[in-house]
Design a protein around this motif. Structure first.
Motif, PDB file in Angstrom:
ATOM      1  N   SER A 291       0.836  -1.203   0.000  1.00 34.66           N
ATOM      2  CA  SER A 291       0.000   0.000   0.000  1.00 34.66           C
ATOM      3  C   SER A 291       0.868   1.249   0.000  1.00 34.66           C
ATOM      4  N   LEU A 292       0.345   2.314  -0.572  1.00 35.11           N
ATOM      5  CA  LEU A 292       1.019   3.617  -0.594  1.00 35.11           C
ATOM      6  C   LEU A 292       0.314   4.550   0.382  1.00 35.11           C
ATOM      7  N   ALA A 293       1.099   5.362   1.060  1.00 39.14           N
ATOM      8  CA  ALA A 293       0.528   6.366   1.967  1.00 39.14           C
ATOM      9  C   ALA A 293      -0.095   7.489   1.117  1.00 39.14           C
ATOM     10  N   HIS A 294      -1.071   8.125   1.541  1.00 38.47           N
ATOM     11  CA  HIS A 294      -1.899   7.956   2.715  1.00 38.47           C
ATOM     12  C   HIS A 294      -3.246   7.400   2.270  1.00 38.47           C
ATOM     13  N   SER A 295      -3.211   6.116   1.897  1.00 40.57           N
ATOM     14  CA  SER A 295      -4.437   5.441   1.475  1.00 40.57           C
ATOM     15  C   SER A 295      -5.415   5.374   2.641  1.00 40.57           C
ATOM     16  N   PRO A 296      -6.693   5.124   2.350  1.00 39.80           N
ATOM     17  CA  PRO A 296      -7.707   5.111   3.420  1.00 39.80           C
ATOM     18  C   PRO A 296      -7.397   4.076   4.497  1.00 39.80           C
ATOM     19  N   VAL A 297      -7.941   4.301   5.679  1.00 44.03           N
ATOM     20  CA  VAL A 297      -7.725   3.353   6.772  1.00 44.03           C
ATOM     21  C   VAL A 297      -8.443   2.036   6.515  1.00 44.03           C
ATOM     22  N   ASP A 298      -9.473   2.066   5.682  1.00 41.59           N
ATOM     23  CA  ASP A 298     -10.204   0.849   5.348  1.00 41.59           C
ATOM     24  C   ASP A 298     -10.767   1.008   3.939  1.00 41.59           C
ATOM     25  N   ALA A 299     -10.359   0.141   3.039  1.00 42.97           N
ATOM     26  CA  ALA A 299     -10.813   0.254   1.647  1.00 42.97           C
ATOM     27  C   ALA A 299     -11.021  -1.129   1.055  1.00 42.97           C
ATOM     28  N   HIS A 300     -12.139  -1.278   0.358  1.00 37.92           N
ATOM     29  CA  HIS A 300     -12.468  -2.525  -0.328  1.00 37.92           C
ATOM     30  C   HIS A 300     -13.152  -2.134  -1.628  1.00 37.92           C
ATOM     31  N   VAL A 301     -12.403  -2.089  -2.701  1.00 38.04           N
ATOM     32  CA  VAL A 301     -12.967  -1.633  -3.970  1.00 38.04           C
ATOM     33  C   VAL A 301     -12.709  -2.665  -5.059  1.00 38.04           C
ATOM     34  N   ARG A 302     -13.632  -2.710  -6.003  1.00 38.74           N
ATOM     35  CA  ARG A 302     -13.473  -3.540  -7.186  1.00 38.74           C
ATOM     36  C   ARG A 302     -13.888  -2.717  -8.386  1.00 38.74           C
ATOM     37  N   GLY A 303     -13.075  -2.778  -9.412  1.00 43.48           N
ATOM     38  CA  GLY A 303     -13.394  -2.009 -10.602  1.00 43.48           C
ATOM     39  C   GLY A 303     -12.571  -2.445 -11.791  1.00 43.48           C
ATOM     40  N   GLU A 304     -13.014  -2.045 -12.951  1.00 45.67           N
ATOM     41  CA  GLU A 304     -12.298  -2.363 -14.186  1.00 45.67           C
ATOM     42  C   GLU A 304     -10.977  -1.599 -14.223  1.00 45.67           C
ATOM     43  N   ILE A 305      -9.947  -2.255 -14.711  1.00 40.50           N
ATOM     44  CA  ILE A 305      -8.633  -1.627 -14.821  1.00 40.50           C
ATOM     45  C   ILE A 305      -8.542  -0.863 -16.132  1.00 40.50           C
ATOM     46  N   ILE A 306      -8.042   0.365 -16.039  1.00 39.70           N
ATOM     47  CA  ILE A 306      -7.766   1.135 -17.257  1.00 39.70           C
ATOM     48  C   ILE A 306      -6.302   1.543 -17.228  1.00 39.70           C
ATOM     49  N   ASP A 307      -5.590   1.253 -18.300  1.00 41.66           N
ATOM     50  CA  ASP A 307      -4.158   1.522 -18.379  1.00 41.66           C
ATOM     51  C   ASP A 307      -3.923   2.959 -18.818  1.00 41.66           C
ATOM     52  N   VAL A 308      -3.353   3.772 -17.932  1.00 41.76           N
ATOM     53  CA  VAL A 308      -3.086   5.185 -18.222  1.00 41.76           C
ATOM     54  C   VAL A 308      -1.602   5.393 -18.526  1.00 41.76           C
ATOM     55  N   GLY A 309      -0.876   4.322 -18.748  1.00 40.99           N
ATOM     56  CA  GLY A 309       0.514   4.429 -19.159  1.00 40.99           C
ATOM     57  C   GLY A 309       1.382   5.142 -18.148  1.00 40.99           C
ATOM     58  N   ASN A 310       2.066   6.188 -18.582  1.00 44.33           N
ATOM     59  CA  ASN A 310       2.976   6.923 -17.703  1.00 44.33           C
ATOM     60  C   ASN A 310       2.270   7.866 -16.742  1.00 44.33           C
TER      61      ASN A 310
ATOM     62  N   GLY B  36      -0.169  15.186   2.332  1.00 46.38           N
ATOM     63  CA  GLY B  36       0.188  14.531   3.574  1.00 46.38           C
ATOM     64  C   GLY B  36      -1.029  14.115   4.373  1.00 46.38           C
ATOM     65  N   LYS B  37      -2.221  14.240   3.787  1.00 40.31           N
ATOM     66  CA  LYS B  37      -3.461  13.817   4.426  1.00 40.31           C
ATOM     67  C   LYS B  37      -4.019  12.603   3.686  1.00 40.31           C
ATOM     68  N   LEU B  38      -4.991  11.937   4.306  1.00 42.86           N
ATOM     69  CA  LEU B  38      -5.578  10.754   3.693  1.00 42.86           C
ATOM     70  C   LEU B  38      -6.181  11.081   2.335  1.00 42.86           C
ATOM     71  N   ILE B  39      -5.976  10.182   1.374  1.00 40.45           N
ATOM     72  CA  ILE B  39      -6.606  10.311   0.067  1.00 40.45           C
ATOM     73  C   ILE B  39      -7.890   9.487   0.059  1.00 40.45           C
ATOM     74  N   PRO B  40      -8.834   9.782  -0.821  1.00 36.51           N
ATOM     75  CA  PRO B  40     -10.140   9.106  -0.769  1.00 36.51           C
ATOM     76  C   PRO B  40     -10.174   7.730  -1.419  1.00 36.51           C
ATOM     77  N   VAL B  41      -9.123   7.342  -2.137  1.00 40.99           N
ATOM     78  CA  VAL B  41      -9.120   6.051  -2.820  1.00 40.99           C
ATOM     79  C   VAL B  41      -7.859   5.283  -2.456  1.00 40.99           C
ATOM     80  N   PRO B  42      -7.890   3.942  -2.529  1.00 42.65           N
ATOM     81  CA  PRO B  42      -6.681   3.169  -2.246  1.00 42.65           C
ATOM     82  C   PRO B  42      -5.671   3.280  -3.379  1.00 42.65           C
ATOM     83  N   ALA B  43      -4.401   3.382  -2.999  1.00 42.63           N
ATOM     84  CA  ALA B  43      -3.306   3.415  -3.978  1.00 42.63           C
ATOM     85  C   ALA B  43      -2.283   2.363  -3.555  1.00 42.63           C
TER      86      ALA B  43
END
Length: 495
Positions: free
Chosen positions: A121-140, A211-218
């Motif tokens: 996980s990368l900081a500052h991902s949410p304290v609790d996250a469970h997501v499912r979604g289609e992957i889209i490749d954004v390259g660089n 430096g604050k929590l982000i809304p999506v998991p990374a």
């Protein structure tokens, strides 16, 4: 470090020639002082030994963790042992983020053929996250990459390279936090970063520009996992792949501490030179390179000044910043304290050693007028050590502790160093350990940086002052920094 390899120090002026304090019986010539510095560091330098000791005793130095507090105390006590009476803790409150569990599974649409992928996980991902979604490749993951897919990203999980694959001339990478910010702006529900270093290396770091929590998991996956995932996406082009990210993390308010040792100026005590490096590190390894080599160099430079009883004209503050990895938190706090006390104008220079190694010259950081001074100082260093190349560059950068000072108009000067490819490949990874540190190159960092520090602290005149707000804006635009600062929501000017 938030990957930036230009490291910082200040100045700006109109220099035709360099003026130093006059030579007198109580003040040796510049070259004589350089020779004393060189001899002291070569014979008695302790940067490598103290870094190795701290790596063994403490381990990682994550801000907000018990190890982070131990590192703060270690630095405080070390500076006191060098003879500094004025050593202090500058406390600041910070949102402390720590990873816990994290899994990533990949599955085709309407299928139960799950494949688990190694992930961190990368900081500052949410304290609790469970997501499912289609992957889209954004390259660089540059602005143009997101713009090209702007109508397809919402509600999906963005797959993005941390670096630039097949970089083209003139292309400028964005920090992982800026790429995450772009993904969030375009409506992505999660971000998968692909490390481009071969060898199944997982990289950590912050995905938050604030430096604050982000809304999506990374999360981050290895180069090999990224290659396999993209191959699978091609094979499943008619039946898109989904990612399922499940993670838990901890986030709470804590107090962290910058450690500051002050050497009073002998002639201009209210003019200050700040030399700093971030003491904190990520928790996958001991952070010997990022940023042990910088922060322990700062402490050994402080030791050298005390051992030689050097008393330059201006006050020097030796600073060990905490919270750099989580969003430049310690340096931001220091700048805010200076502003609140209306004393930021007193800071005449800032030298930031972040992954600085084996310097070969200086970076004027976009201030053309400082180049004559740097050239002259470099020539004086060459009289002590002909191995110093005295190369000059002139480009500003972001993502380290010089940044909060720079965007408030304080001039910055950098040490140009270099690290071997195999060392850089361990950036923010579980292989960043003491075995990567070259003792001789670390010694070079201490002695050359100490020489530059003394020259600037003892110059008889510094015509440069901090830029006002308008000149700061124009400077940042000229350096090509407006776009990344806008992405990071740090651009305070209205166009």
């Amino acid at each position: 470090m938030r990957r930036s390899f230009t490291l910082a120090f200040v100045v700006a002026a109109t220099f035709g020639s360099v003026a130093f304090l006059p030579v007198n019986p109580l003040r040796p010539s510049l070259e004589k002082v350089f020779e004393r510095i060189n001899q002291e560091v070569m014979q008695h330098g302790q940067a490598y030994e103290t870094l190795a000791d701290a790596s063994t005793r403490i381990g990682h130095r994550l801000t907000g963790s018990p190890n982070g507090a131990k590192a703060e105390e270690y630095a405080f006590n070390l500076l006191r042992s060098y003879g500094f009476k004025d050593v202090r803790y500058d406390s600041f409150e910070v949102e402390s983020w720590m990873r816990d569990t994290c899994t990533l599974s990949i599955v085709p649409n309407k299928s139960d053929n799950y494949r688990d992928v190694r992930v961190v996980s990368l900081a500052h991902s949410p304290v609790d996250a469970h997501v499912r979604g289609e992957i889209i490749d954004v390259g660089n993951g540059l602005e143009g990459d997101f713009a090209a897919l702007k109508d397809q990203i919402k509600g999906k999980i963005a797959l993005v390279n941390i670096g630039l694959s097949n970089p083209t001339k003139g292309a400028r990478n964005l920090h992982r936090s800026e790429k995450t910010a772009l993904a969030i702006q375009h409506g992505a529900k999660g971000v998968i970063m692909v490390n481009l270093v071969p060898g199944n290396v997982l990289l950590t770091g912050t995905a938050s520009v604030t430096g604050k929590l982000i809304p999506v998991p990374a999360v981050c996956i290895s180069y090999e996992s990224g290659q396999a995932l993209r191959k699978w996406m091609t094979e499943e082009q008619n039946d898109h792949l989904n990612a399922q990210i499940d993670m838990t993390n901890a986030s709470r308010k804590i107090k962290a501490r910058n450690v500051v040792a002050t050497l009073p100026g002998s002639k201009y005590p209210n003019e200050k030179i700040v030399i700093g490096g971030h003491l904190d590190s990520w928790d996958l390894a001991t952070g010997a390179i990022d940023n042990g080599i910088g922060s322990f160099s700062v402490m050994d430079i402080a030791r050298t000044f005390k051992a030689l009883k050097l008393k330059p004209a201006r006050t020097i503050e030796f600073v060990l910043f905490m919270g750099e990895e989580q969003g430049l938190l310690g340096s931001r706090a220091m700048v805010e304290a200076y502003k609140k006390a209306n004393k930021l104008d007193q800071v005449r220079y800032v030298l930031n050693l972040d992954m600085t190694n084996n310097p070969v010259g200086f970076n004027a950081f976009g201030r053309e007028e400082i180049i004559p001074l740097l050239k002259t100082v470099g020539e004086a260093i060459q009289k002590t050590d002909t191995g110093f190349a005295n190369t000059l560059t002139n480009q500003a950068g972001l993502h380290s502790d010089h940044q909060p000072f720079m965007i408030e108009g304080v001039p910055i000067i950098g040490m140009n160093g270099n690290l071997a490819r195999e060392v850089l490949d361990c950036y923010h990874a579980n292989c960043d350990r003491i075995n990567l540190v070259d003792k001789a190159q670390l010694t070079n960092t201490v002695r050359y940086s100490a020489m530059l520090l003394y020259a600037l602290a003892d110059a008889s005149d510094i015509p440069t002052r901090r830029f006002d707000d308008t000149r700061t804006r124009d400077y940042l635009i000229a350096q090509g920094l407006r776009t990344p600062l806008q992405i990071a929501n740090e651009w305070r000017w209205k166009e």
